[in-house]
Each structure stands twice: as C-alpha cells, then as structure tokens.
Motif scaffolding. Structure first.
Motif, PDB file in Angstrom:
ATOM      1  N   CYS A 207      37.497  31.972  38.647  1.00  0.00           N
ATOM      2  CA  CYS A 207      36.163  31.496  39.031  1.00  0.00           C
ATOM      3  C   CYS A 207      35.199  31.467  37.855  1.00  0.00           C
ATOM      4  CB  CYS A 207      35.592  32.348  40.156  1.00  0.00           C
ATOM      5  SG  CYS A 207      35.173  34.045  39.668  1.00  0.00           S
ATOM      6  N   LEU A 208      35.604  31.979  36.703  1.00  0.00           N
ATOM      7  CA  LEU A 208      34.837  31.966  35.449  1.00  0.00           C
ATOM      8  C   LEU A 208      33.632  32.887  35.461  1.00  0.00           C
ATOM      9  CD1 LEU A 208      34.869  28.118  34.689  1.00  0.00           C
ATOM     10  CD2 LEU A 208      36.665  29.822  34.352  1.00  0.00           C
ATOM     11  N   ASN A 209      33.437  33.692  36.514  1.00  0.00           N
ATOM     12  CA  ASN A 209      32.300  34.602  36.587  1.00  0.00           C
ATOM     13  C   ASN A 209      32.657  35.955  35.974  1.00  0.00           C
ATOM     14  OD1 ASN A 209      30.616  32.763  37.965  1.00  0.00           O
ATOM     15  ND2 ASN A 209      31.611  33.278  39.908  1.00  0.00           N
ATOM     16  N   MET A 210      31.602  36.681  35.544  1.00  0.00           N
ATOM     17  CA  MET A 210      31.820  37.984  34.931  1.00  0.00           C
ATOM     18  C   MET A 210      32.294  38.997  35.967  1.00  0.00           C
ATOM     19  SD  MET A 210      29.132  40.421  32.811  1.00  0.00           S
ATOM     20  CE  MET A 210      29.037  39.329  31.401  1.00  0.00           C
ATOM     21  N   LEU A 211      33.138  39.919  35.503  1.00  0.00           N
ATOM     22  CA  LEU A 211      33.579  41.013  36.358  1.00  0.00           C
ATOM     23  C   LEU A 211      32.496  42.081  36.360  1.00  0.00           C
ATOM     24  CD1 LEU A 211      37.265  41.311  35.087  1.00  0.00           C
ATOM     25  CD2 LEU A 211      36.491  40.152  37.135  1.00  0.00           C
ATOM     26  N   MET A 212      31.947  42.375  37.527  1.00  0.00           N
ATOM     27  CA  MET A 212      30.820  43.293  37.639  1.00  0.00           C
ATOM     28  C   MET A 212      31.253  44.545  38.406  1.00  0.00           C
ATOM     29  SD  MET A 212      28.468  41.466  36.143  1.00  0.00           S
ATOM     30  CE  MET A 212      26.930  42.245  36.599  1.00  0.00           C
ATOM     31  N   GLY A 213      30.534  45.645  38.150  1.00  0.00           N
ATOM     32  CA  GLY A 213      30.791  46.877  38.881  1.00  0.00           C
ATOM     33  C   GLY A 213      30.889  48.067  37.958  1.00  0.00           C
ATOM     34  N   LEU A 214      30.902  49.275  38.576  1.00  0.00           N
ATOM     35  CA  LEU A 214      30.948  50.509  37.804  1.00  0.00           C
ATOM     36  C   LEU A 214      32.359  51.064  37.686  1.00  0.00           C
ATOM     37  CD1 LEU A 214      27.787  52.319  39.258  1.00  0.00           C
ATOM     38  CD2 LEU A 214      27.978  51.036  37.111  1.00  0.00           C
ATOM     39  N   GLY A 215      33.163  50.859  38.696  1.00  0.00           N
ATOM     40  CA  GLY A 215      34.523  51.394  38.664  1.00  0.00           C
ATOM     41  C   GLY A 215      35.494  50.400  38.069  1.00  0.00           C
ATOM     42  N   LYS A 216      36.581  50.165  38.798  1.00  0.00           N
ATOM     43  CA  LYS A 216      37.570  49.182  38.357  1.00  0.00           C
ATOM     44  C   LYS A 216      37.143  47.816  38.879  1.00  0.00           C
ATOM     45  CE  LYS A 216      41.267  52.595  38.113  1.00  0.00           C
ATOM     46  NZ  LYS A 216      42.607  53.025  38.568  1.00  0.00           N
ATOM     47  N   GLN A 217      36.710  46.967  37.946  1.00  0.00           N
ATOM     48  CA  GLN A 217      36.038  45.734  38.346  1.00  0.00           C
ATOM     49  C   GLN A 217      36.967  44.614  38.763  1.00  0.00           C
ATOM     50  OE1 GLN A 217      35.756  47.204  35.289  1.00  0.00           O
ATOM     51  NE2 GLN A 217      33.664  47.168  34.525  1.00  0.00           N
ATOM     52  N   GLY A 218      38.207  44.639  38.315  1.00  0.00           N
ATOM     53  CA  GLY A 218      39.084  43.515  38.627  1.00  0.00           C
ATOM     54  C   GLY A 218      40.537  43.833  38.380  1.00  0.00           C
ATOM     55  N   LEU A 219      41.343  42.784  38.454  1.00  0.00           N
ATOM     56  CA  LEU A 219      42.787  42.898  38.279  1.00  0.00           C
ATOM     57  C   LEU A 219      43.206  42.212  36.991  1.00  0.00           C
ATOM     58  CD1 LEU A 219      43.761  41.968  41.930  1.00  0.00           C
ATOM     59  CD2 LEU A 219      44.127  44.196  40.914  1.00  0.00           C
ATOM     60  N   SER A 220      44.126  42.850  36.272  1.00  0.00           N
ATOM     61  CA  SER A 220      44.662  42.269  35.047  1.00  0.00           C
ATOM     62  C   SER A 220      46.178  42.302  35.123  1.00  0.00           C
ATOM     63  CB  SER A 220      44.174  43.050  33.822  1.00  0.00           C
ATOM     64  OG  SER A 220      44.736  42.533  32.630  1.00  0.00           O
ATOM     65  N   CYS A 221      46.830  41.216  34.718  1.00  0.00           N
ATOM     66  CA  CYS A 221      48.286  41.160  34.724  1.00  0.00           C
ATOM     67  C   CYS A 221      48.831  42.044  33.605  1.00  0.00           C
ATOM     68  CB  CYS A 221      48.773  39.719  34.545  1.00  0.00           C
ATOM     69  SG  CYS A 221      50.568  39.568  34.453  1.00  0.00           S
ATOM     70  N   LYS A 222      49.786  42.889  33.923  1.00  0.00           N
ATOM     71  CA  LYS A 222      50.367  43.793  32.929  1.00  0.00           C
ATOM     72  C   LYS A 222      51.125  43.046  31.843  1.00  0.00           C
ATOM     73  CE  LYS A 222      51.204  47.476  36.325  1.00  0.00           C
ATOM     74  NZ  LYS A 222      52.251  48.317  36.950  1.00  0.00           N
ATOM     75  N   LEU A 223      51.610  41.851  32.175  1.00  0.00           N
ATOM     76  CA  LEU A 223      52.516  41.158  31.259  1.00  0.00           C
ATOM     77  C   LEU A 223      51.826  40.115  30.396  1.00  0.00           C
ATOM     78  CD1 LEU A 223      55.535  40.629  33.687  1.00  0.00           C
ATOM     79  CD2 LEU A 223      54.958  42.617  32.294  1.00  0.00           C
ATOM     80  N   CYS A 224      50.732  39.515  30.883  1.00  0.00           N
ATOM     81  CA  CYS A 224      50.089  38.449  30.100  1.00  0.00           C
ATOM     82  C   CYS A 224      48.575  38.601  29.985  1.00  0.00           C
ATOM     83  CB  CYS A 224      50.425  37.084  30.682  1.00  0.00           C
ATOM     84  SG  CYS A 224      49.650  36.746  32.289  1.00  0.00           S
ATOM     85  N   LYS A 225      47.974  39.604  30.640  1.00  0.00           N
ATOM     86  CA  LYS A 225      46.534  39.891  30.580  1.00  0.00           C
ATOM     87  C   LYS A 225      45.680  38.824  31.268  1.00  0.00           C
ATOM     88  CE  LYS A 225      47.413  43.549  28.158  1.00  0.00           C
ATOM     89  NZ  LYS A 225      47.460  44.860  28.833  1.00  0.00           N
ATOM     90  N   TYR A 226      46.256  38.010  32.136  1.00  0.00           N
ATOM     91  CA  TYR A 226      45.464  37.098  32.956  1.00  0.00           C
ATOM     92  C   TYR A 226      44.600  37.947  33.878  1.00  0.00           C
ATOM     93  CZ  TYR A 226      44.523  32.879  35.759  1.00  0.00           C
ATOM     94  OH  TYR A 226      43.921  31.820  36.400  1.00  0.00           O
ATOM     95  N   THR A 227      43.303  37.653  33.977  1.00  0.00           N
ATOM     96  CA  THR A 227      42.330  38.529  34.633  1.00  0.00           C
ATOM     97  C   THR A 227      41.624  37.802  35.772  1.00  0.00           C
ATOM     98  OG1 THR A 227      41.987  39.680  32.535  1.00  0.00           O
ATOM     99  CG2 THR A 227      40.322  40.001  34.243  1.00  0.00           C
ATOM    100  N   VAL A 228      41.478  38.482  36.921  1.00  0.00           N
ATOM    101  CA  VAL A 228      40.807  37.888  38.079  1.00  0.00           C
ATOM    102  C   VAL A 228      40.037  38.962  38.843  1.00  0.00           C
ATOM    103  CG1 VAL A 228      42.469  36.008  38.425  1.00  0.00           C
ATOM    104  CG2 VAL A 228      42.864  38.219  39.503  1.00  0.00           C
ATOM    105  N   HIS A 229      39.073  38.504  39.662  1.00  0.00           N
ATOM    106  CA  HIS A 229      38.463  39.378  40.657  1.00  0.00           C
ATOM    107  C   HIS A 229      39.485  39.707  41.747  1.00  0.00           C
ATOM    108  CE1 HIS A 229      34.680  37.419  39.124  1.00  0.00           C
ATOM    109  NE2 HIS A 229      34.261  38.673  39.210  1.00  0.00           N
TER     110      HIS A 229
END
Length: 725
Positions: A207-229
């Motif tokens: 969605c191209l938006n920033m990951l916001m929050g104080l704890g764990k803000q999002g998900l990251s792929c262990k193998l390629c670092k693709y990042t999403v909410h």
C-alpha cells in the motif's frame, strides 16, 4: 526437510501466484510496490489444484474400499470428518514410511495388497498433475514416470507390493514429492513472514504507506525482506525467491531478485545515498545484496554474481528435481539413480557442483545461546540459499542436510551451537558415506565452547556480522582432529548408576571434582531451566557450585580409590600431592577455555625447562611410559594420535590455571590408550555431559580422525575481564 520448510508453519500467504505458468522460475523476479499486482494474489480454492483433487478423489476411493471392510459408511458421496483429519495430520507430521503406506492403501482400490497396471496408471496421472501444478517441465515426462514405476517392481512380476513400494520410495524414487505430499517443494517461492519491530522508518511494499506503531509494526519476509502491514498480508503477491529451478531447460544464468524500498545505504552504481526514509524507493538484490536507485537499475546488467561471498552460496540454478534430471539425460531400459540416499531426505532435489565455489552447509541449534540461535537462523537463511540452512530441532537432527549435500565436492559444514551440538553433528557424519568428508567450522553459541576455543573460533558469538564470519571461514585451514572411543565395564556387584550420555570423546573426559561441579549445575538446570537463560548466568552458577565444592570436598583423596594405566604402564598416584580429579584431554581447552596441559614452550624455553627438570626430578614423580622430563616438555596437539592425562588437586586448581596463577595441572601421561579402574561411586563427565558412575573399568582407545577448520588467528585484546570470556 530443510530449514526453508522448517519455518513454513509461520504466518505466510499460501497463494500459488509465485509459480510461473510456463514452467520456468522467475529468477529475475522484481518485488515491486504496486498494489495492482495484488489483484491476482487473493487466495481462492482452485478446482484444478491437484492437492485438492487428490484429497477428494483419493479419499473417496479409500472410503469405498474401507466400506467393503465395514470400517466406514459413505452416503451421498460424503466423507467422515475424522478421515479428513487423519489425512491432513499424516500429511503434516508423520514419517515418510507412514506416508508411503498411506498412499499405497489409497491407490490400492481393490484392497488386494498389490498395485496392478490400472492402479499404477492412476498414480502416474496423479504425478503428472502434481508436476504441472508445481510448474515443472513436463515435456516427455510421462514415459519417464512409467519407467520409474517399472523400477519399483523389483521382482518383475508386473505388480507392486507394499514392500516394493516402500523400498522404492525410500531409496530410489521420490514418490512423496511426485504425489504432492512434500510441502518442501510445494511452498517454494512463497513468503515466510515474521512480525517485526522496525527501528527506522519503513514502508509497506503493497500500500506504500509507512508502518506505524510502538510495538511490532508489520510483517517482513525472512527470505527476501518484502515488508507489509498485517492488514495487507492477504493481498501480498507470492513473489519470494525461488530456491531451485523447475526445468533443466532453464538458462543456468541467475538474475537479480529485486526488492523495492526499506534499503538505506549508498547506490552501488552512482555511490549516492538512497533516501529510503522518504517512501518506497531504491532497489535491493536479495542474492548479491547490492543497493541501487530506481533510475540506476538500467545501468546494471540483469545477471547476478551472488556478491562478495558467492563461494559459499548454492545458486538456485544448481538445484533441480531428480526426476527432471532423468528426463534430461534420457535413460534407456531400466534406469537407476546414483544419488539414492538424497531422494527422500533431500525432498527429491539434486545439487550440481558449481566451479570455483566451496558451498556452506549450515546447521543451527536454536536452543543454544538463548535467542541467539533463532536470530542466527534468520540471518543465515537471508545470506545463503535457504536450502543450505537446517534447524537441528525441527529437522530432527543433521542427517537430512548431510544426505542432501553428501556428494557435493568442496563443501564446508558450519555448526552453530555448543560442544554438545558439535559432537551430535560429528556422530551423524560418521554414518554418512561421503566421497570426501567435509571439514567442520564452529560458530559458538553454548556456555563452555571448548571446541570452538581450541580451533580459534572464539568463546562465544557476540552478534558480529555474518560477512566477517564468512570471511574467516574462507581463510580457515583444514586440520585433523582425533576422536576417542570410551567403554565402561561394570563391577561384579552390578550397582546401577545414571545412564552414560555417549561413548565418544571429542573434547575431554574427567572424573572427580570438576565433574561433581558440572553434575550440580546440570541437576539445577533440569529443575529450574528459567534460571539458566544466558551465558553469563551459567558461569555465575558454575562459580557458586565451584565455591561450594571447595568447602565440602566431595572427591577428597580420589587417587586412593582409582587405578590408572597408560599404554600398559600403571601410574603411581601415591607419590606427590593428593588428587581430587583426573582429566583426560583431547583438546587444549576445558572448563570454558582452561588449558590444563599448559602452553607449548618455544624451543629455547624447552631446553631451559629440560635442564631445570633434571635438577629437580623429585618435584613430580610418575611411573608412566614417559619420564617426568619428557612430560615437562611434551607438546599437545589435537591430531597427533595421543591423549593427555592430567591430575587436579582441588576445585580451585583449574581456576588458578585459567587466571595464570599456576601454569598447568599435574601432568601424568601422554599416551595412546588409557584404562581406569574405580573402586567407589564418582561423578564423571564426557564433553560437559555429567553423570554419577558406580565402580567400573573404563577403557579409552583411538577411534578416528576427522577434518576440522582452524580459524585464522585474530589479534588478542588483553582485558581484566578475560576470565569471563
């Protein structure tokens, strides 16, 4: 099962969008941040999915056959829920042998205990469906599959029995892969997610938006670092890396795998900073780890050279299914496989050597070093091909990886764990028929780490970059290390004691005071594991138990209740100071880095020591096969075929040697065989594993030599806190 699938139970997107329809892997896959790409990634139930077809049609066949045996009833084509639960539980957790038997019963539609030609034809058709679904090159595959099924008919009677089916599936034919029961193959190219806290501004690739929050803000792929909410994960495309090629006709050139955004650093081409904090911008290659501006991508060739540490990486173009290799070489008659042992354990994949490389096979014990094992596992999976990294706990030991890599030349093995993990790996390697046994490097994650210390890998992994670790591996030298058999013969009274942990000495064996301390530590850790969650805490506990042993002296005058014979000569332990412990050393490190034998003197110092020893012969008396003068100047080496015998006067003796107050323990012998007879119950330990042993006779003899990697010397930094290193 490799470490790649060990984590497939993590939260991940199960869509099969990562499989290319033309059967070729997208090795230049570009994980762009376009929300338009997510339109086709929504998970739908596909009626053409062979796993779904297999689940329904095969279970229906099984249910009909079972109905004739009055085990279940089928009404209106329905299947009992317990049978579905049984099927999926078997698919997920059972052994290959159980899965093979289940599939045999499934396709034996008439229930006569054999597979006839029509039933084999159904199996071949199912295999073709699975191969098409996996995106494999199925050109001329059907006759190959038929020939493979002919191979299973070992007695050539035209039918396949259950024993023949199991024998073929466990040795020469990857039946579980071809029938769709191996998720290791199925999930290739699918993201493996983990919740993560981002310390720097990061953006969602979808969605191209920033990951916001104080704890764990999002998900990251262990193998390629693709990042999403978290809210975007269901729409994320299956654009992760492919770890093997699905067609032997595919070009053997690896292309960059670009992931966009969240890659601060400088551009590899123009050497200017990438302002990743402004949004999803910049590209990062997952394989060679270079960063580029979006505008600089066209100036870089699409071919990827795997980067600085390419010699350690197995590229996906070097791994392909064994079945496709048969198709490529085109056998005639009744073909046979040369890599039989790697079929089941390697999930039906085969590795081919790449010139100029020394691939790294990595085993990680996640229980070692607190949370270090899990973090190191993720790092290794990202730096290397995930099929090179194995979780020793989830994969139930190292045998899977060893069988998969056993025929690959110039391989190095990296074991990440403590001394017990190293011994576990060496024992497993003894059971593998290597053409050339690969040398073993050690990344220390345990408490003592004596093996790693004597091979110069350090006293503990401190979180340094893997780039430095790989560089040290590249510059390491191969050395041979002795290993020793140890056998215990019970006394006539047959008094029962604790079970003996192992019968091989890699590091050391000891009786008495130091084993007593280790046994108290082990007992307390078994009762209260939460108190032993860091290396420093463990050492403080050792200090407490060592202090307690100093006052209570549970092994006082041990030398009066023990007889030691070295190379057929008895040691006279009555003369000299009393002993509370005996240590048998294979390596120059015990008790987290203590060299009880003492440093090897230079030639000039050795001559002075010989003169001094001749003047003062009465200082230390021994009737072993070596004189006291020879022992004083003897050199310890891990590959000389000799083992050292040391006496400890009390619990503080080893601590005094470690801090430099005393130069060594009491040298008793350097020999090839040791026989020890005890007359009382004593605590003992082998490589840090303690137990209480009743009176017995102990025999120690040489077992073999194994190749190990000696790390390059590193500059020593003197510190007052070396005692805690």
């Amino acid at each position: 099962m490799s470490a790649y699938t060990s984590h497939s139970t993590s939260v991940h997107h199960a869509d099969k969008g990562g499989v290319i329809s033309d059967g070729t892997p997208d090795l230049s896959n570009h994980s762009r941040s376009s929300s338009k790409k997510s339109g086709n990634s929504t998970h739908l139930i596909d009626a053409n999915d062979p796993w779904i077809r297999q689940s329904s049609s095969s279970l229906a066949i099984s249910a009909k056959a079972a109905a004739r045996r009055n085990s279940i009833e089928i009404k209106n084509g329905s299947i009992l829920l317990k049978d579905v639960v049984c099927y999926f539980s078997l698919l997920e957790a059972n052994t290959p042998d159980d899965k093979l038997e289940f599939m045999f019963r499934l396709y034996d539609s008439d229930g006569n205990g054999i597979l006839d030609s029509s039933e084999i034809e159904c199996i071949v058709n199912q295999m073709m469906s699975v191969a098409e679904y996996l995106g494999w090159d199925v050109t001329e595959l059907k006759p190959i599959l038929k020939n493979m099924m002919v191979e299973i008919d070992y007695d050539a009677d035209g039918t396949v029995s259950l024993d023949e089916w199991k024998r073929g599936g466990m040795t020469t034919i990857p039946l579980l892969v071809l029938l769709g029961l191996d998720t290791n193959i199925k999930d290739d190219g699918v993201h493996v997610w983990r919740l993560k806290h981002f310390n720097k501004p990061s953006y969602c690739n979808l969605c191209l938006n920033m990951l916001m929050g104080l704890g764990k803000q999002g998900l990251s792929c262990k193998l390629c670092k693709y990042t999403v909410h978290e809210r975007c994960v269901q729409r994320a495309p299956s654009s992760c890396i492919t770890t093997y090629v699905k067609s032997t006709k595919t070009s053997q050139v690896l292309h960059h795998h670009w992931v966009e955004g969240n890659n601060p650093g400088k551009c590899h081409k123009c050497h200017k900073s990438i302002k990743s904090y402004n949004g999803v911008t910049g590209l990062h290659c997952r394989w060679c780890k270079i960063n580029l501006h979006n505008k600089c991508t066209s100036q870089v060739p699409p071919e990827c050279d795997l980067g600085e540490f390419k010699e350690h990486i197995v590229p996906p173009t070097a791994i392909c299914p064994v079945v496709l290799e048969r198709q490529r070489i085109g056998q005639s008659g009744r073909p046979s496989l040369n890599r039989a042992d790697s079929i089941v354990d390697g999930s039906g994949l085969q590795i081919y050597p790449v010139a100029g490389t020394q691939p790294l096979l990595v085993f990680v014990n996640p229980k070692s070093g607190g949370k270090q094992g899990d973090r190191l596992m993720r790092k290794m999976q990202y730096f290397l091909n995930p099929r090179q990294v194995y979780n020793l706990i989830k994969d139930r030991g190292p045998m899977t990886g060893l069988q998969f890599f056993k025929d690959l030349p110039d391989t190095r093995v990296l074991v990440c764990g403590g001394d017990g993990t190293v011994g576990w790996l060496l024992d497993a390697m003894d059971k593998v028929n290597f053409e050339k046994r690969p040398p073993v490097c050690v990344l220390p994650l345990g408490t003592g780490n004596d093996m790693a210390r004597c091979l110069r890998w350090g006293g503990g992994y401190q979180g340094e970059s893997l780039g430095k670790v790989f560089d040290r591996i590249s510059r390491s030298e191969e050395v041979m290390m002795d290993r020793w058999n140890i056998e215990f013969s019970a006394a006539a009274d047959d008094e029962k004691g604790d079970p003996i942990p192992c019968n091989i000495i890699n590091n050391y064996f000891s009786i008495g005071v130091d084993a007593s301390i280790a046994h108290m530590f082990h007992t307390m850790r078994e009762k209260h594991p939460e108190k032993f969650n860091s290396r420093m805490k463990n050492k403080l506990w050792y200090f407490e138990f060592g202090t307690s042993e100093t006052f209570f002296k549970t092994c006082k005058n041990l030398h009066e209740a023990i007889d030691v014979m070295c190379d057929g000569c008895s040691l006279d332990l009555a003369h000299g100071p009393s002993l509370e412990g005996i240590a048998i050393l294979n390596i120059p490190s015990i008790h987290a880095g203590t060299d009880l034998w003492g440093e090897n003197a230079t030639q000039k110092k050795r001559k002075k020591q010989q003169k001094q020893a001749r003047k003062d012969r009465d200082r230390e008396v021994s009737s072993s096969s070596m004189s006291s003068v020879d022992l004083h100047c003897a050199v310890q080496d891990i590959g000389d075929g000799l083992i050292e015998v040391i006496g400890l006067e009390n619990s503080m003796h080893a601590a005094q040697v470690k801090v430099g107050i005393r130069s060594s323990g009491r040298r008793l012998a350097q020999c090839q065989t040791v026989v020890i007879r005890t007359h009382s119950r004593f605590p003992m330990q082998i490589d840090g594993e303690p137990w209480i042993q009743p009176p017995c006779t102990i025999s120690i003899s040489h077992k073999n030599q194994v190749p190990m990697c000696m790390a390059p010397p590193s500059p020593k930094r003197k510190s007052l806190f070396n005692i805690f290193s």
